[in-house]
Write a protein that holds these residues in place. Structure first.
Motif, mmCIF file in Angstrom:
data_model
loop_
_atom_site.group_PDB
_atom_site.id
_atom_site.type_symbol
_atom_site.label_atom_id
_atom_site.label_comp_id
_atom_site.label_asym_id
_atom_site.label_seq_id
_atom_site.Cartn_x
_atom_site.Cartn_y
_atom_site.Cartn_z
ATOM 1 N N LEU A 85 0.675 -0.850 -0.135
ATOM 2 C CA LEU A 85 -0.444 0.170 -0.054
ATOM 3 C C LEU A 85 1.087 1.237 -0.179
ATOM 4 O O LEU A 85 0.775 1.808 -0.848
ATOM 5 C CB LEU A 85 -1.234 0.137 1.360
ATOM 6 C CG LEU A 85 -1.919 -1.278 1.506
ATOM 7 C CD1 LEU A 85 -2.951 -1.158 2.605
ATOM 8 C CD2 LEU A 85 -2.792 -0.734 -0.136
ATOM 9 N N PHE A 86 1.922 1.347 0.484
ATOM 10 C CA PHE A 86 2.816 2.372 0.819
ATOM 11 C C PHE A 86 3.560 2.905 -0.812
ATOM 12 O O PHE A 86 3.597 4.047 -0.655
ATOM 13 C CB PHE A 86 3.887 2.035 1.882
ATOM 14 C CG PHE A 86 5.180 3.018 1.750
ATOM 15 C CD1 PHE A 86 4.905 3.919 3.087
ATOM 16 C CD2 PHE A 86 6.691 3.444 1.062
ATOM 17 C CE1 PHE A 86 5.621 4.920 3.378
ATOM 18 C CE2 PHE A 86 7.233 4.487 1.167
ATOM 19 C CZ PHE A 86 6.328 4.699 2.613
ATOM 20 N N LEU A 87 3.727 1.870 -1.404
ATOM 21 C CA LEU A 87 3.674 1.890 -2.823
ATOM 22 C C LEU A 87 2.786 1.892 -3.824
ATOM 23 O O LEU A 87 3.351 3.226 -4.695
ATOM 24 C CB LEU A 87 5.306 1.106 -3.254
ATOM 25 C CG LEU A 87 6.026 0.629 -3.101
ATOM 26 C CD1 LEU A 87 7.079 -0.921 -2.888
ATOM 27 C CD2 LEU A 87 7.076 1.762 -2.855
ATOM 28 N N ILE A 88 1.666 1.481 -3.263
ATOM 29 C CA ILE A 88 0.655 2.044 -4.380
ATOM 30 C C ILE A 88 0.184 2.800 -4.030
ATOM 31 O O ILE A 88 -0.724 3.690 -4.962
ATOM 32 C CB ILE A 88 -0.274 0.418 -4.093
ATOM 33 C CG1 ILE A 88 -0.351 -0.631 -4.886
ATOM 34 C CG2 ILE A 88 -1.615 1.579 -5.037
ATOM 35 C CD1 ILE A 88 -0.722 -1.531 -4.217
ATOM 36 N N ALA A 89 0.212 3.864 -2.990
ATOM 37 C CA ALA A 89 -0.663 5.050 -2.938
ATOM 38 C C ALA A 89 -0.218 6.379 -3.186
ATOM 39 O O ALA A 89 -1.386 7.103 -4.309
ATOM 40 C CB ALA A 89 -0.069 5.401 -1.399
ATOM 41 N N PRO A 90 1.056 6.651 -3.273
ATOM 42 C CA PRO A 90 1.887 7.308 -5.165
ATOM 43 C C PRO A 90 1.052 7.337 -6.351
ATOM 44 O O PRO A 90 0.019 8.782 -6.943
ATOM 45 C CB PRO A 90 3.252 7.855 -5.379
ATOM 46 C CG PRO A 90 3.795 6.650 -3.528
ATOM 47 C CD PRO A 90 2.176 6.060 -3.652
ATOM 48 N N LEU A 91 1.460 6.084 -6.546
ATOM 49 C CA LEU A 91 0.463 5.617 -7.623
ATOM 50 C C LEU A 91 -1.161 6.201 -7.880
ATOM 51 O O LEU A 91 -1.583 7.196 -8.993
ATOM 52 C CB LEU A 91 0.471 4.808 -8.459
ATOM 53 C CG LEU A 91 2.259 3.698 -8.881
ATOM 54 C CD1 LEU A 91 1.995 2.141 -8.960
ATOM 55 C CD2 LEU A 91 3.163 4.994 -9.804
ATOM 56 N N LEU A 92 -1.463 5.792 -6.860
ATOM 57 C CA LEU A 92 -3.321 6.430 -6.447
ATOM 58 C C LEU A 92 -3.482 7.819 -7.022
ATOM 59 O O LEU A 92 -4.978 8.337 -7.446
ATOM 60 C CB LEU A 92 -3.993 5.972 -5.284
ATOM 61 C CG LEU A 92 -3.882 4.432 -5.409
ATOM 62 C CD1 LEU A 92 -4.735 3.696 -4.015
ATOM 63 C CD2 LEU A 92 -4.644 4.170 -6.830
ATOM 64 N N THR A 93 -2.784 8.811 -5.959
ATOM 65 C CA THR A 93 -2.773 10.368 -6.105
ATOM 66 C C THR A 93 -2.073 10.779 -7.644
ATOM 67 O O THR A 93 -3.083 11.456 -8.397
ATOM 68 C CB THR A 93 -1.575 10.825 -5.559
ATOM 69 O OG1 THR A 93 -1.686 9.831 -4.450
ATOM 70 C CG2 THR A 93 -1.933 12.210 -5.743
ATOM 71 N N LEU A 94 -1.555 10.016 -8.460
ATOM 72 C CA LEU A 94 -0.912 10.096 -10.229
ATOM 73 C C LEU A 94 -1.400 10.070 -11.302
ATOM 74 O O LEU A 94 -2.532 11.124 -11.665
ATOM 75 C CB LEU A 94 0.145 9.837 -10.059
ATOM 76 C CG LEU A 94 0.611 10.302 -11.645
ATOM 77 C CD1 LEU A 94 0.876 12.199 -11.344
ATOM 78 C CD2 LEU A 94 2.949 9.881 -11.507
ATOM 79 N N GLY A 95 -2.460 8.612 -10.789
ATOM 80 C CA GLY A 95 -3.585 8.080 -12.003
ATOM 81 C C GLY A 95 -4.432 8.681 -12.112
ATOM 82 O O GLY A 95 -4.183 9.089 -13.886
ATOM 83 N N PRO A 96 -5.106 9.190 -11.392
ATOM 84 C CA PRO A 96 -6.421 10.111 -11.816
ATOM 85 C C PRO A 96 -6.258 11.628 -12.471
ATOM 86 O O PRO A 96 -7.158 11.619 -12.956
ATOM 87 C CB PRO A 96 -7.327 9.780 -9.926
ATOM 88 C CG PRO A 96 -7.155 8.918 -9.504
ATOM 89 C CD PRO A 96 -5.584 8.665 -9.940
ATOM 90 N N ALA A 97 -5.195 12.183 -11.702
ATOM 91 C CA ALA A 97 -4.976 13.141 -12.076
ATOM 92 C C ALA A 97 -4.345 13.401 -13.608
ATOM 93 O O ALA A 97 -5.037 13.826 -13.904
ATOM 94 C CB ALA A 97 -3.843 14.028 -11.097
ATOM 95 N N LEU A 98 -4.223 12.226 -14.396
ATOM 96 C CA LEU A 98 -3.691 12.270 -15.426
ATOM 97 C C LEU A 98 -4.907 11.062 -15.889
ATOM 98 O O LEU A 98 -5.212 11.760 -17.352
ATOM 99 C CB LEU A 98 -2.572 10.969 -15.238
ATOM 100 C CG LEU A 98 -1.012 11.233 -15.293
ATOM 101 C CD1 LEU A 98 -0.204 10.450 -15.195
ATOM 102 C CD2 LEU A 98 -0.975 12.957 -15.619
ATOM 103 N N ALA A 99 -5.898 10.409 -15.701
ATOM 104 C CA ALA A 99 -6.693 9.666 -16.241
ATOM 105 C C ALA A 99 -7.538 10.658 -16.781
ATOM 106 O O ALA A 99 -8.643 10.679 -17.749
ATOM 107 C CB ALA A 99 -6.889 8.724 -15.781
ATOM 108 N N ALA A 100 -7.755 11.921 -15.992
ATOM 109 C CA ALA A 100 -9.247 13.037 -16.427
ATOM 110 C C ALA A 100 -8.748 13.544 -17.102
ATOM 111 O O ALA A 100 -9.847 14.011 -17.571
ATOM 112 C CB ALA A 100 -9.481 13.685 -15.062
#
Lengths: 347, 204
Positions: free
Chosen positions: A86-101
């Motif tokens: 989870l510690f490593l997934i968390a940054p991706l979960l911030t960046l992912g939606p910001a790009l996918a939008a």
């Protein structure tokens, strides 16, 4: 597309074509993010009568690249008792939606990756998912400061999302469509056809909620350097920290661009309907959009240099007791105006 | 196998996996996160059925708001697992009985007799300009007007009840009145005292 189709099977060609388009959106966006950080330091520097970064390259223009290199080669530290996955997934979960939008974002009348009917809803859904990065980071770090930051951020984002959603409802009622391209087309005409005038309270509320949603000053209690060190990302270092940073700035640009799209007529020329229109007809729509986005992107920096951090109860009061009632009243006003076909926005 | 069918199996498998993990995980935060994954997979399946409005709203409401609040609470709970397991065997028989009754009830209602594939006309693929949102709104505000309004009233009652249960005024708590704070003038706080000027020192 035709070229790819000629020597590849049709489905594969389509996939490659879409991936190419995604790269064409994401790469300039990443460049923009990098130089937005430099712009922030320069702008705030000038506001505080300093010069800002000026050592790397001419006028400090190499600074973002130096920063990126530094962050890339730093060690990534995993706290011993942290939840590693989870510690490593968390940054991706911030960046992912910001790009996918950006997938549904129309840069020009024809320039859009996916012309989706429910585009506005899609963006609202993705921006609301972005909070998971912060919450999971705070929890997985196994640190009390990080957890406090995560809890603050969760409460704040959920509160401001309601005001943000209502502001978007106002836009959707006025435009009569959830498609982002149609929302811009509904503002066609002149500077005074844009929605900033009839929906002015919603513009203010949407943008301020956007600032709160991205955890930027003066709503940055989730980071709160002076109280909880750096909040949710206190345990992050190197590239994992950089990804959080990228996500935050990509989100700021997204909010600025969306505000420009919904309230300032997106790619439409500001000289429409005036004698200046033919003179400026050579300017591509995407440039107008960029300039309008820059206004709000600058406001983000201006806010940070101007306002002191809000107290937590003040944030909650502003969100629940001020913004939500105003948006509800203004939605009714807009609804009435649409029913009465008030010229010329709602005819 | 078409691409859509392949996607359907991927989403369904992920949904089943995530739902199983929700009830088998020991850590409640992990359970909540797997529930988020389950919602996302369900939204994917709805998208495949061309119900894009419902799919996005599922993400927006359940993933973006409800589960955030859920996590908010679960994160701060310090669940004592040992005491939770203490009465496990004692209640197991009753639990199994209730589970079986529930399962039978659900199967009776949601069985092939009521929700079988043959009960429904085949799905017709719609054209690209077909707006799911508009259709849903039309049906909701015409055919299902009363159920919709009733649901809204029930939610309103729930809101009032929740606020009524938690709202309590404690006399010793001090509140700030922001409008009073804003309206304060300098003359309310500072008293300017006029006094005779002291005699200037003679410079020599």
């Amino acid at each position: 597309m035709e070229l790819l189709d000629s020597f590849l099977p049709h489905d594969l060609a389509a996939v490659i074509w879409i991936v190419l388009k995604i790269v064409l959106i994401v790469l300039p966006l990443m460049g923009l993010v990098a130089y937005y950080t430099l712009a922030e330091r320069k702008v705030i520097g000038f506001m505080q009568v300093r010069i800002g970064p000026n050592r790397v390259g001419p006028n400090g223009l190499g600074q973002p690249i130096a920063d990126a290199l530094k962050l890339m080669f730093k060690e990534i530290i995993l706290p011993t008792k942290a939840n590693k996955t989870l510690f490593l997934i968390a940054p991706l979960l911030t960046l992912g939606p910001a790009l996918a939008a950006w997938a549904v974002f129309p840069f020009d009348a024809e320039l859009v990756l996916a012309d989706v009917n429910a585009g506005l809803l899609y963006i609202l859904a993705l921006t609301s998912v972005g909070v998971y990065g912060v919450i999971i980071a705070g929890w997985a770090s196994n640190s009390k400061y990080a957890l406090l930051g995560a809890v603050r951020s969760a409460a704040q984002i959920v509160s401001y999302e309601i005001a943000m959603g209502f502001a978007i409802v106002g836009v959707l009622v006025a435009a009569g469509s959830l498609n982002l391209g149609d929302i811009v087309r509904a503002q066609d005409g002149s500077l005074f056809h844009w929605f900033w005038l009839p929906l002015f309270p919603l513009l203010v509320i949407y943008f301020i909620s956007g600032v709160a949603e991205t955890n930027r000053a003066p709503f940055d209690v989730a980071e709160g350097e002076s109280e909880i060190v750096a909040g949710f990302h206190v345990e992050y270092s190197g590239m994992t920290f950089a990804v959080f940073f990228l996500g935050e700035y990509a989100n700021m640009i997204l909010i600025s661009a969306l505000t420009a799209l919904m309230f300032l007529g997106g790619w439409l020329s500001p000289f429409q309907g005036t004698f200046l229109e033919p003179i400026f007809s050579w300017v591509p729509g995407i440039l107008w959009l960029f300039l309008k986005t820059a206004i709000f992107a600058f406001l983000f920096l201006w806010f940070r240099a101007t306002f002191p951090r809000y107290r937590y109860d003040q944030i909650m009061r502003l969100g629940w007791k001020v913004f939500i009632p105003i948006t509800i009243v203004w939605i009714m006003v807009v609804g009435l105006a649409v029913v009465l076909e008030l010229p010329w926005w709602f005819d | 196998m078409t691409y859509e069918l392949f996607l359907f199996y991927v989403f369904s498998a992920a949904l089943l996996y995530a739902s199983t993990m929700v009830i088998t995980q020991r850590n409640s935060v992990h359970s909540a996160l797997f529930l988020v994954l389950a919602f996302c997979c369900a939204a994917g399946i709805w998208l495949l059925a061309e119900a894009e409005f419902l799919a996005i709203v599922l993400i927006l409401v359940y993933v973006g708001a409800v589960m955030v609040l859920f996590l908010f609470v679960v994160m701060m709970l310090d669940v004592d697992r040992a005491s939770n397991r203490a009465g496990y065997m004692k209640y197991a028989s009753v639990g199994v009985l209730i589970a079986v009754v529930l399962a039978v009830e659900i199967m009776l209602v949601v069985g092939p007799g009521n929700f079988g594939l043959e009960k429904y006309p085949a799905l017709v693929p719609q054209a690209a300009d077909y707006s799911n949102t508009k259709e849903l709104g039309r049906v909701l505000y015409t055919v299902y007007m009363y159920p919709f309004e009733l649901a809204a009233v029930i939610l309103l009652v729930a809101i009032i009840a929740a606020i009524g249960l938690t709202l309590r005024k404690r006399p010793q708590t001090r509140y700030q009145d922001p409008s009073k704070q804003v309206q304060v003038k300098a003359s309310d706080r500072v008293r300017i005292v006029k006094m005779a000027t002291e005699k200037k020192m003679e410079l020599k």
